[in-house]
Design a protein around this motif. Structure first.
Motif, PDB file in Angstrom:
ATOM      1  N   VAL A 209       7.082   7.379   4.265  1.00  0.00           N
ATOM      2  CA  VAL A 209       6.651   7.462   2.906  1.00  0.00           C
ATOM      3  C   VAL A 209       6.612   6.144   2.127  1.00  0.00           C
ATOM      4  O   VAL A 209       7.448   5.268   2.351  1.00  0.00           O
ATOM      5  CB  VAL A 209       7.697   8.329   2.025  1.00  0.00           C
ATOM      6  N   ALA A 210       5.611   6.089   1.670  1.00  0.00           N
ATOM      7  CA  ALA A 210       5.335   4.717   0.567  1.00  0.00           C
ATOM      8  C   ALA A 210       5.153   5.115  -0.890  1.00  0.00           C
ATOM      9  O   ALA A 210       5.189   4.298  -1.679  1.00  0.00           O
ATOM     10  CB  ALA A 210       4.175   4.050   1.275  1.00  0.00           C
ATOM     11  N   SER A 211       4.608   6.398  -1.110  1.00  0.00           N
ATOM     12  CA  SER A 211       4.159   6.890  -2.248  1.00  0.00           C
ATOM     13  C   SER A 211       5.270   6.788  -3.227  1.00  0.00           C
ATOM     14  O   SER A 211       4.922   6.235  -4.591  1.00  0.00           O
ATOM     15  CB  SER A 211       3.737   8.179  -2.272  1.00  0.00           C
ATOM     16  N   ASP A 212       6.558   6.746  -3.214  1.00  0.00           N
ATOM     17  CA  ASP A 212       7.454   6.787  -4.359  1.00  0.00           C
ATOM     18  C   ASP A 212       7.502   5.302  -4.547  1.00  0.00           C
ATOM     19  O   ASP A 212       8.141   4.953  -5.741  1.00  0.00           O
ATOM     20  CB  ASP A 212       8.850   7.192  -3.656  1.00  0.00           C
ATOM     21  N   LEU A 213       7.243   4.340  -3.877  1.00  0.00           N
ATOM     22  CA  LEU A 213       7.261   2.989  -4.349  1.00  0.00           C
ATOM     23  C   LEU A 213       6.709   2.623  -5.642  1.00  0.00           C
ATOM     24  O   LEU A 213       6.809   1.721  -6.407  1.00  0.00           O
ATOM     25  CB  LEU A 213       6.964   1.915  -3.223  1.00  0.00           C
ATOM     26  N   PHE A 214       5.634   3.558  -6.131  1.00  0.00           N
ATOM     27  CA  PHE A 214       4.677   3.456  -6.988  1.00  0.00           C
ATOM     28  C   PHE A 214       5.260   4.307  -8.192  1.00  0.00           C
ATOM     29  O   PHE A 214       4.285   4.418  -9.208  1.00  0.00           O
ATOM     30  CB  PHE A 214       3.252   3.419  -6.795  1.00  0.00           C
ATOM     31  N   ASP A 215       6.368   4.720  -8.253  1.00  0.00           N
ATOM     32  CA  ASP A 215       6.766   5.525  -9.431  1.00  0.00           C
ATOM     33  C   ASP A 215       6.954   4.558 -10.519  1.00  0.00           C
ATOM     34  O   ASP A 215       6.623   4.862 -11.634  1.00  0.00           O
ATOM     35  CB  ASP A 215       8.259   5.859  -9.051  1.00  0.00           C
ATOM     36  N   ASP A 216       7.265   3.374 -10.507  1.00  0.00           N
ATOM     37  CA  ASP A 216       7.336   2.379 -11.618  1.00  0.00           C
ATOM     38  C   ASP A 216       6.575   1.217 -11.003  1.00  0.00           C
ATOM     39  O   ASP A 216       6.960  -0.016 -10.497  1.00  0.00           O
ATOM     40  CB  ASP A 216       8.673   1.885 -11.822  1.00  0.00           C
ATOM     41  N   PRO A 217       5.216   1.034 -11.101  1.00  0.00           N
ATOM     42  CA  PRO A 217       4.186   0.071 -10.540  1.00  0.00           C
ATOM     43  C   PRO A 217       4.165  -1.131 -11.238  1.00  0.00           C
ATOM     44  O   PRO A 217       4.721  -1.386 -12.398  1.00  0.00           O
ATOM     45  CB  PRO A 217       2.898   0.918 -10.564  1.00  0.00           C
ATOM     46  N   SER A 218       4.169  -2.267 -10.529  1.00  0.00           N
ATOM     47  CA  SER A 218       3.762  -3.473 -10.996  1.00  0.00           C
ATOM     48  C   SER A 218       2.695  -4.227  -9.973  1.00  0.00           C
ATOM     49  O   SER A 218       2.532  -3.742  -8.992  1.00  0.00           O
ATOM     50  CB  SER A 218       5.152  -4.134 -11.043  1.00  0.00           C
ATOM     51  N   PHE A 219       2.125  -5.498 -10.712  1.00  0.00           N
ATOM     52  CA  PHE A 219       1.319  -6.010 -10.215  1.00  0.00           C
ATOM     53  C   PHE A 219       1.732  -6.765  -9.000  1.00  0.00           C
ATOM     54  O   PHE A 219       0.884  -6.985  -8.051  1.00  0.00           O
ATOM     55  CB  PHE A 219       0.464  -7.052 -11.174  1.00  0.00           C
ATOM     56  N   GLU A 220       2.955  -7.065  -8.803  1.00  0.00           N
ATOM     57  CA  GLU A 220       3.484  -7.544  -7.549  1.00  0.00           C
ATOM     58  C   GLU A 220       3.099  -6.801  -6.210  1.00  0.00           C
ATOM     59  O   GLU A 220       3.282  -7.082  -5.225  1.00  0.00           O
ATOM     60  CB  GLU A 220       5.020  -8.042  -7.533  1.00  0.00           C
ATOM     61  N   GLN A 221       3.190  -5.553  -6.680  1.00  0.00           N
ATOM     62  CA  GLN A 221       3.041  -4.537  -5.417  1.00  0.00           C
ATOM     63  C   GLN A 221       1.353  -4.384  -4.939  1.00  0.00           C
ATOM     64  O   GLN A 221       1.525  -4.375  -3.868  1.00  0.00           O
ATOM     65  CB  GLN A 221       3.398  -2.948  -5.986  1.00  0.00           C
ATOM     66  N   MET A 222       0.619  -4.827  -5.680  1.00  0.00           N
ATOM     67  CA  MET A 222      -0.756  -4.375  -5.226  1.00  0.00           C
ATOM     68  C   MET A 222      -1.619  -5.659  -5.875  1.00  0.00           C
ATOM     69  O   MET A 222      -1.687  -5.730  -7.222  1.00  0.00           O
ATOM     70  CB  MET A 222      -1.241  -3.137  -5.396  1.00  0.00           C
ATOM     71  N   ARG A 223      -2.466  -6.287  -4.731  1.00  0.00           N
ATOM     72  CA  ARG A 223      -3.516  -7.085  -5.484  1.00  0.00           C
ATOM     73  C   ARG A 223      -4.719  -6.552  -5.725  1.00  0.00           C
ATOM     74  O   ARG A 223      -5.458  -7.204  -6.391  1.00  0.00           O
ATOM     75  CB  ARG A 223      -3.510  -8.286  -4.458  1.00  0.00           C
ATOM     76  N   THR A 224      -5.104  -5.540  -4.999  1.00  0.00           N
ATOM     77  CA  THR A 224      -6.240  -4.658  -5.207  1.00  0.00           C
ATOM     78  C   THR A 224      -5.712  -3.293  -4.986  1.00  0.00           C
ATOM     79  O   THR A 224      -4.462  -3.089  -4.757  1.00  0.00           O
ATOM     80  CB  THR A 224      -7.526  -5.159  -4.205  1.00  0.00           C
TER      81      THR A 224
END
Length: 310
Positions: A192-207
């Motif tokens: 599972v990776a989806s719960d990592l984005f419960d509190d998203p930040s730009f550090e997590q994704m560049r696109t």
């Protein structure tokens, strides 16, 4: 059959261990990581701590001549970590089920999802037109749904719709994106990776599909946990999947209460490319490739509706 060592060139040097130009460091069991461009970042985050990983070409870059080398590593591997790949991908036996069948006795398989999260870049999209799935626009490979809707309006002789870019719309796009990611995780019993984005930040994704180091560190830890291996954190000494950064919208900053400033440019290989320059280039390209417009409108109908672009 032992594969022949190919002529040494840039590709074989880059994937030297895969082609038999030496052995991976360490003496632990071998792990092979298969998937798209994300697979190499996950491999880097997994390496060491009881695993020897092999830098392997992305699945879409593998060719017939690579199969003997791949089979040699599959036969040696104790672990296959793979994004879901359909049978006979690119007319080669590269499906996850097919790769699993070529593993040695006792080898374990861990599925990982293709990580896409559109919440931080709600207007960005990937379009694979059926007539040519490899077709991508100039300057950046990503489509902007606002520009796509503008191209459709030009084609139809209508007024381009005004996008709804507020915090509520952003959160709605994020929820839809997470729903799709959870579906992929559940369908393949993937880590599972989806719960990592419960509190998203730009550090997590560049696109929308290029995760940053925090995602790879967490995902690697979860793969290791599924394998029953002790925790092992890798500092790669660099930012992974760092070649392209999408613009950051003010609506996204507002939606998630981020401290970052909005930006109006892409960063491509370290160079700023103004968003307006990309827009103009894409509109000209859509005029030459009208089938892409139709494919994009169909593929992203739900997101377009959430953004008031349908």
């Amino acid at each position: 059959m032992t594969p022949h060592t190919p002529a040494v060139d840039g590709r074989t040097r880059h994937y030297g261990h895969f082609y038999g130009l030496g052995e991976p460091e360490g003496d632990g069991p071998v792990a092979v990581v298969i998937g798209n461009c994300q697979a190499e970042s996950l491999r880097v985050a997994l390496d060491g701590g009881g695993l020897r990983t092999v830098r392997t070409p992305a699945v879409h870059e593998l060719v017939t001549a690579d199969l003997p080398h791949l089979d040699r590593w599959l036969a040696r591997a104790s672990v296959l970590v793979s994004q879901p790949v359909r049978d006979d991908y690119h007319d080669l036996p590269l499906g996850t089920r097919q790769l699993t069948a070529r593993l040695g006795a006792g080898a374990r398989v861990v599925a990982v999802p293709v990580v896409r999260f559109a919440g931080l870049y709600p207007t960005s999209a990937i379009v694979r037109p059926p007539h040519d799935p490899s077709l991508v626009p100039p300057l950046v490979d990503y489509h902007d749904l606002v520009v796509l809707a503008e191209a459709a309006a030009r084609r139809d002789g209508t007024t381009p719709p005004v996008p709804r870019l507020d915090a509520e719309a952003v959160r709605s796009v994020a929820a839809l994106s997470l729903h799709e990611l959870r579906k992929r995780e559940q369908a393949h019993d993937a880590v599972v990776a989806s719960d990592l984005f419960d509190d998203p930040s730009f550090e997590q994704m560049r696109t929308l599909n290029h995760p940053g180091n925090p995602v790879w560190t967490a995902l690697a830890s979860r793969v290791r946990d599924r394998l029953g291996l002790p925790d092992h954190v890798v500092d790669p000494g660099r930012q992974l999947l760092d070649s392209v950064h999408a613009p950051r919208l003010q609506a996204v900053v507002d939606a998630f209460g981020l401290d970052d400033e909005a930006t109006d440019h892409w960063i491509v290989e370290g160079t700023q490319v103004p968003r307006e320059e990309v827009r103009e280039a894409h509109l000209r390209w859509y005029e030459r490739e009208p089938q892409v417009v139709g494919a994009g409108l169909a593929r992203h109908a739900d997101t377009l509706a959430l953004l008031g672009l349908a």
